[in-house]
Scaffold this active site. Structure first.
Site, PDB file in Angstrom:
ATOM      1  N   LYS A 284       0.861  -1.184   0.000  1.00 11.59           N
ATOM      2  CA  LYS A 284       0.000   0.000   0.000  1.00 11.59           C
ATOM      3  C   LYS A 284       0.898   1.234   0.000  1.00 11.59           C
ATOM      4  O   LYS A 284       1.745   1.396   0.886  1.00 11.59           O
ATOM      5  CB  LYS A 284      -0.831  -0.040   1.278  1.00 11.59           C
ATOM      6  CG  LYS A 284      -2.204   0.555   1.183  1.00 11.59           C
ATOM      7  CD  LYS A 284      -2.946   0.244   2.486  1.00 11.59           C
ATOM      8  CE  LYS A 284      -4.238   0.979   2.560  1.00 11.59           C
ATOM      9  NZ  LYS A 284      -4.814   0.894   3.913  1.00 11.59           N
TER      10      LYS A 284
HETATM   11  C1  E4P Z   1      -8.132   1.931   3.812  1.00  9.40           C
HETATM   12  O1  E4P Z   1      -7.390   1.115   3.320  1.00  9.40           O
HETATM   13  C2  E4P Z   1      -7.917   2.606   5.089  1.00  9.40           C
HETATM   14  O2  E4P Z   1      -7.227   1.734   5.945  1.00  9.40           O
HETATM   15  C3  E4P Z   1      -9.172   2.969   5.806  1.00  9.40           C
HETATM   16  O3  E4P Z   1     -10.305   2.590   5.067  1.00  9.40           O
HETATM   17  C4  E4P Z   1      -9.200   4.356   6.349  1.00  9.40           C
HETATM   18  O4  E4P Z   1     -10.431   4.537   6.994  1.00  9.40           O
HETATM   19  P1  E4P Z   1     -10.693   5.731   8.023  1.00  9.40           P
HETATM   20  O5  E4P Z   1     -10.964   6.956   7.247  1.00  9.40           O
HETATM   21  O6  E4P Z   1     -11.893   5.280   8.783  1.00  9.40           O
HETATM   22  O7  E4P Z   1      -9.456   5.850   8.874  1.00  9.40           O
END
Ligand code: E4P
Length: 207
Positions: free
Chosen positions: A84
Site C-alpha cells: 500500500k
Molecule cells: C483503507 O485502506 C484505510 O485503511 C481505511 O479505510 C481508512 O479509513 P478511516 O478513514 O476510517 O481511517
C-alpha cells in the site's frame, strides 16, 4: 464484488474470515498502532490464518525508502503482500516499479478522479478512494466512486473509509469492485430488525 476487512485486530479479523465471506484485509499504520501489535506479528497472524491478500502500508521519506520497505515486505510475505503506497509522486513512482515486477499495489488516500487515473496508469492493482473522510470534509465520497467508474480505470476500485452498511451497497451499486469495511460495519451488515423479528416468530411457531 468482494469484501475486505479494514482492521489490524487479528482475532476479530480471523473470526470473521472464518465465515468464508472475506477475500482480503487492509491495514494501515494507524490501525496497527491501535492494535498494540508489531506490524510483522499482525501480518503473520493474518497470513497464517489463510488470508491471501493483506494490504501492508509502507511509509518513508522518499521513493527509495518506500521502495526498499516494499521490497522487504515482498521478500518476507511473498504473494500474500499487497503493498500500500500513498497517492503521492513518490508513491506512484514506487507503484510503477512494483507493478513492473508483478507485485500487487494498493494506492491509498485517493480523493479525486485524477489521482485514480494516475494510480491506474502506474499499474495499481487497487485504488482506494476514502469515502468517509471525504464525507467528513463536506465532499461527496459516493460521487467520487461514480466518477472513477465512469472514467473506466483498469485498476480495481477498492472503496475505503467506510462508516456504515448502507455505504457498502451504494459503493457497489456505483461500480466499486471491492469494499473494505471495519469489523463493526461487517457485523452490522447481517442485521435487520425484521429478520430478528421473523426468526423469533418462526422459532416460536416451530416449537
Ligand atoms: C483503507 O485502506 C484505510 O485503511 C481505511 O479505510 C481508512 O479509513 P478511516 O478513514 O476510517 O481511517
Amino acid at each position: 464484488m468482494k469484501l475486505f476487512l479494514d482492521s489490524a485486530d487479528t482475532d476479530s479479523v480471523i473470526s470473521r474470515f472464518k465465515t468464508g465471506l472475506i477475500s482480503g484485509v487492509t491495514t494501515n499504520p494507524t490501525l496497527i498502532f491501535k492494535s498494540g501489535e508489531h506490524p510483522q506479528d499482525v501480518y503473520w497472524d493474518l497470513i497464517k490464518a489463510g488470508i491471501k491478500d493483506v494490504s501492508m502500508e509502507v511509509v518513508g521519506d522518499n521513493e527509495e525508502d518506500l521502495f526498499a520497505r516494499a521490497m522487504g515486505h515482498v521478500k518476507t510475505y511473498g504473494e500474500h503482500a499487497t503493498i500500500k503506497v500513498p497517492c503521492s509522486v513518490d508513491g506512484l513512482r514506487v507503484c510503477k516499479r512494483l507493478s513492473d515486477l508483478n507485485v500487487r499495489v494498493n494506492v491509498t488516500l485517493i480523493f479525486s478522479a485524477s489521482q485514480a487515473i494516475l494510480a491506474s496508469l502506474a499499474g495499481a492493482t487497487y485504488i482506494s478512494p476514502f469515502i468517509g473522510r471525504m464525507d467528513d470534509n463536506s465532499l461527496d465520497g459516493m460521487k467520487l466512486i461514480n466518477d472513477i467508474k465512469n472514467v473506466g480505470v483498469s485498476a480495481k476500485i477498492l472503496a475505503a473509509s467506510i462508516r456504515d452498511p448502507q455505504s457498502v451497497s451504494t459503493a457497489f451499486a456505483l461500480g466499486a469492485d471491492i469494499c473494505t469495511v471495519p469489523i463493526g460495519v461487517f457485523d452490522k451488515m447481517y442485521k435487520h430488525v425484521l429478520t430478528d423479528k421473523g426468526i423469533e416468530q418462526f422459532n416460536k411457531d416451530a416449537s
